[in-house]
Scaffold this motif. Sequence first.
Motif, mmCIF file in Angstrom:
data_model
loop_
_atom_site.group_PDB
_atom_site.id
_atom_site.type_symbol
_atom_site.label_atom_id
_atom_site.label_comp_id
_atom_site.label_asym_id
_atom_site.label_seq_id
_atom_site.Cartn_x
_atom_site.Cartn_y
_atom_site.Cartn_z
ATOM 1 N N ASN A 1 0.814 -1.221 0.000
ATOM 2 C CA ASN A 1 0.000 0.000 0.000
ATOM 3 C C ASN A 1 0.849 1.272 0.000
ATOM 4 O OD1 ASN A 1 -2.494 -1.418 0.065
ATOM 5 N ND2 ASN A 1 -2.274 -1.680 2.272
ATOM 6 N N ARG A 2 2.004 1.229 -0.671
ATOM 7 C CA ARG A 2 2.919 2.359 -0.851
ATOM 8 C C ARG A 2 3.604 2.795 0.450
ATOM 9 N NH1 ARG A 2 -0.203 6.777 -4.393
ATOM 10 N NH2 ARG A 2 -1.898 6.344 -2.932
ATOM 11 N N PHE A 3 3.734 1.858 1.413
ATOM 12 C CA PHE A 3 4.452 2.125 2.650
ATOM 13 C C PHE A 3 5.846 1.504 2.588
ATOM 14 C CE2 PHE A 3 0.197 2.900 4.321
ATOM 15 C CZ PHE A 3 0.421 3.963 5.194
ATOM 16 N N THR A 4 6.855 2.258 3.023
ATOM 17 C CA THR A 4 8.238 1.796 3.086
ATOM 18 C C THR A 4 8.760 1.979 4.503
ATOM 19 O OG1 THR A 4 8.660 2.401 0.771
ATOM 20 C CG2 THR A 4 10.579 2.100 2.185
ATOM 21 N N PHE A 5 9.433 0.957 5.021
ATOM 22 C CA PHE A 5 10.032 1.022 6.350
ATOM 23 C C PHE A 5 11.545 1.126 6.221
ATOM 24 C CE2 PHE A 5 12.045 -1.155 9.974
ATOM 25 C CZ PHE A 5 11.551 -0.394 11.025
ATOM 26 N N TYR A 6 12.150 2.001 7.044
ATOM 27 C CA TYR A 6 13.602 2.168 7.012
ATOM 28 C C TYR A 6 14.106 2.405 8.432
ATOM 29 C CZ TYR A 6 18.216 4.018 5.825
ATOM 30 O OH TYR A 6 19.566 4.220 5.732
ATOM 31 N N ALA A 7 15.136 1.671 8.847
ATOM 32 C CA ALA A 7 15.717 1.834 10.176
ATOM 33 C C ALA A 7 17.206 1.549 10.104
ATOM 34 C CB ALA A 7 15.053 0.888 11.179
ATOM 35 N N ASN A 8 17.983 2.220 10.974
ATOM 36 C CA ASN A 8 19.414 1.959 11.004
ATOM 37 C C ASN A 8 19.965 2.133 12.409
ATOM 38 O OD1 ASN A 8 20.487 4.761 11.414
ATOM 39 N ND2 ASN A 8 19.502 5.104 9.438
ATOM 40 N N GLN B 1 17.855 5.077 14.616
ATOM 41 C CA GLN B 1 16.652 5.770 14.174
ATOM 42 C C GLN B 1 15.813 4.835 13.309
ATOM 43 O OE1 GLN B 1 18.058 9.238 12.083
ATOM 44 N NE2 GLN B 1 18.333 8.159 10.167
ATOM 45 N N ALA B 2 14.499 5.109 13.249
ATOM 46 C CA ALA B 2 13.579 4.302 12.442
ATOM 47 C C ALA B 2 12.455 5.207 11.958
ATOM 48 C CB ALA B 2 12.999 3.152 13.268
ATOM 49 N N GLU B 3 11.934 4.899 10.759
ATOM 50 C CA GLU B 3 10.853 5.716 10.212
ATOM 51 C C GLU B 3 9.981 4.907 9.266
ATOM 52 O OE1 GLU B 3 12.044 8.798 7.308
ATOM 53 O OE2 GLU B 3 14.066 7.968 7.502
ATOM 54 N N GLY C 1 6.286 11.578 -1.148
ATOM 55 C CA GLY C 1 5.777 10.955 0.065
ATOM 56 C C GLY C 1 6.137 11.724 1.319
ATOM 57 N N LEU C 2 5.711 11.161 2.443
ATOM 58 C CA LEU C 2 5.932 11.773 3.746
ATOM 59 C C LEU C 2 6.249 10.661 4.746
ATOM 60 C CD1 LEU C 2 5.709 14.563 5.236
ATOM 61 C CD2 LEU C 2 3.374 13.881 5.844
ATOM 62 N N SER C 3 7.118 10.969 5.718
ATOM 63 C CA SER C 3 7.486 9.954 6.711
ATOM 64 C C SER C 3 7.326 10.500 8.123
ATOM 65 C CB SER C 3 8.938 9.506 6.508
ATOM 66 O OG SER C 3 9.836 10.445 7.080
ATOM 67 N N LEU C 4 7.311 9.584 9.078
ATOM 68 C CA LEU C 4 7.311 9.915 10.493
ATOM 69 C C LEU C 4 8.261 8.945 11.173
ATOM 70 C CD1 LEU C 4 6.091 11.701 12.729
ATOM 71 C CD2 LEU C 4 4.363 9.923 13.068
ATOM 72 N N GLY C 5 9.174 9.476 12.004
ATOM 73 C CA GLY C 5 10.154 8.608 12.629
ATOM 74 C C GLY C 5 10.628 9.125 13.967
ATOM 75 N N PHE D 1 10.975 13.055 14.032
ATOM 76 C CA PHE D 1 11.226 13.783 12.799
ATOM 77 C C PHE D 1 10.238 13.366 11.723
ATOM 78 C CE2 PHE D 1 13.826 9.960 12.601
ATOM 79 C CZ PHE D 1 13.614 9.482 11.314
ATOM 80 N N SER D 2 10.123 14.213 10.729
ATOM 81 C CA SER D 2 9.290 13.940 9.558
ATOM 82 C C SER D 2 10.105 14.290 8.319
ATOM 83 C CB SER D 2 8.002 14.759 9.599
ATOM 84 O OG SER D 2 7.200 14.492 8.459
ATOM 85 N N ARG D 3 9.977 13.473 7.287
ATOM 86 C CA ARG D 3 10.749 13.651 6.065
ATOM 87 C C ARG D 3 9.810 13.717 4.856
ATOM 88 N NH1 ARG D 3 16.024 11.306 5.205
ATOM 89 N NH2 ARG D 3 15.552 9.825 6.893
ATOM 90 N N VAL D 4 9.950 14.757 4.048
ATOM 91 C CA VAL D 4 9.266 14.817 2.755
ATOM 92 C C VAL D 4 10.194 14.189 1.727
ATOM 93 C CG1 VAL D 4 8.242 16.293 0.993
ATOM 94 C CG2 VAL D 4 8.051 16.928 3.410
ATOM 95 N N THR D 5 9.711 13.160 1.038
ATOM 96 C CA THR D 5 10.528 12.459 0.053
ATOM 97 C C THR D 5 10.002 12.738 -1.354
ATOM 98 O OG1 THR D 5 9.186 10.438 0.099
ATOM 99 C CG2 THR D 5 10.965 10.620 1.714
ATOM 100 N N GLY D 6 10.907 12.898 -2.276
ATOM 101 C CA GLY D 6 10.543 13.074 -3.679
ATOM 102 C C GLY D 6 11.539 12.350 -4.556
ATOM 103 N N SER D 7 11.064 11.717 -5.606
ATOM 104 C CA SER D 7 11.965 11.013 -6.518
ATOM 105 C C SER D 7 11.334 10.919 -7.894
ATOM 106 C CB SER D 7 12.301 9.611 -5.991
ATOM 107 O OG SER D 7 11.124 8.826 -5.877
ATOM 108 N N PHE D 8 12.195 10.707 -8.885
ATOM 109 C CA PHE D 8 11.749 10.501 -10.264
ATOM 110 C C PHE D 8 12.718 9.516 -10.904
ATOM 111 C CE2 PHE D 8 10.580 10.884 -14.543
ATOM 112 C CZ PHE D 8 9.391 11.589 -14.643
ATOM 113 N N ASP D 9 12.189 8.349 -11.292
ATOM 114 C CA ASP D 9 13.002 7.329 -11.930
ATOM 115 C C ASP D 9 12.660 7.254 -13.413
ATOM 116 O OD1 ASP D 9 14.040 6.748 -9.488
ATOM 117 O OD2 ASP D 9 12.694 5.059 -9.089
ATOM 118 N N ALA D 10 13.679 7.235 -14.262
ATOM 119 C CA ALA D 10 13.515 7.090 -15.702
ATOM 120 C C ALA D 10 14.364 5.909 -16.168
ATOM 121 C CB ALA D 10 13.924 8.378 -16.411
ATOM 122 N N ALA D 11 14.373 5.675 -17.484
ATOM 123 C CA ALA D 11 15.073 4.519 -18.016
ATOM 124 C C ALA D 11 16.572 4.576 -17.764
ATOM 125 C CB ALA D 11 14.802 4.404 -19.519
#
Length: 278
Positions: free
Chosen positions: A87-94, A110-112, A129-133, A145-155
């Motif tokens: 459902n477009r959710f990504t988990f990241y922790a380190n 940290q984890a978000e 997207g937006l994150s909360l961690g 913290f909260s992170r605004v994420t943006g990306s664009f993938d091409a060929a």
Amino acid sequence: MKKELYLLFSLLLLNLAGKAQTATPINPTAKFVADAPQPFLFSVNTLTGTSSYWSLNYSGSYGERAAAPFGYNGVDQQLAVKGYLGNRFTFYANAAVGFARNGGTTSAQQAELMHDFIGGKQPLGPRIGLSLGASRDWTNVKSIFSRVTGSFDAASWKFTGNLRFEKAFDKFRDDIDLVTSVGFHHRIAGSFFGGVEAVGQDLEGFWDSEEAEGGAKLLVGPSINYTPVGSKFGFSICGGPIFYATHSNVIPSEAIRDLSTISQNGYTIRAQVSFNLH
């Protein structure tokens, strides 16, 4: 005889043409998207449903006049886990362990949870997207913290950027800390990508002379990512000089930062190995 051979040859061509039309099309970019769960060292990108896997990312760095997971003043080791939850959710922790040159050691975690609100259903195209961690830094200060994420993938290229807002639960820290980062990779050959990454850290130092981490800091440096075809491993490296754009009037804290928190220019370099668990 010639007519029979011509007829046989014509039937063969028609048969091959029919198979070509019904064959599954080849996507030359799918391997790149699927095998690069964390191609950048400074910016965190979200995953998509077409790459629903988990990965482990191990990185090490060395820094002079630097502190934090990317730029510890000495050597640091970091282990991160990243995965797609659906459902477009990504988990990241380190978690990171730093080894100072004076013989001391310390750690930070940290984890978000990130969610794409625009895009995120296809491997190519834009995603926002937006994150909360939450985090614990080198001096045991807790933060959210909260992170605004943006990306664009091409060929043949990939762009990712982050804008992070952090609130530390310590009276000697800033009310809100602001960190931004961008990364750009372009295909050089096969699955070998090169580009540049930039970080702007503690940007509130541009308007706050009492910024608690020593002032606004900037880094721009070359970045490389390589994922061998058919391999579960991926490799990234990035580094460069650290410049103080402003200097505050207070002693820097030990908040989790990618760049230096000591009020001198320095440098840092970091290498990462990713392992795809899927």
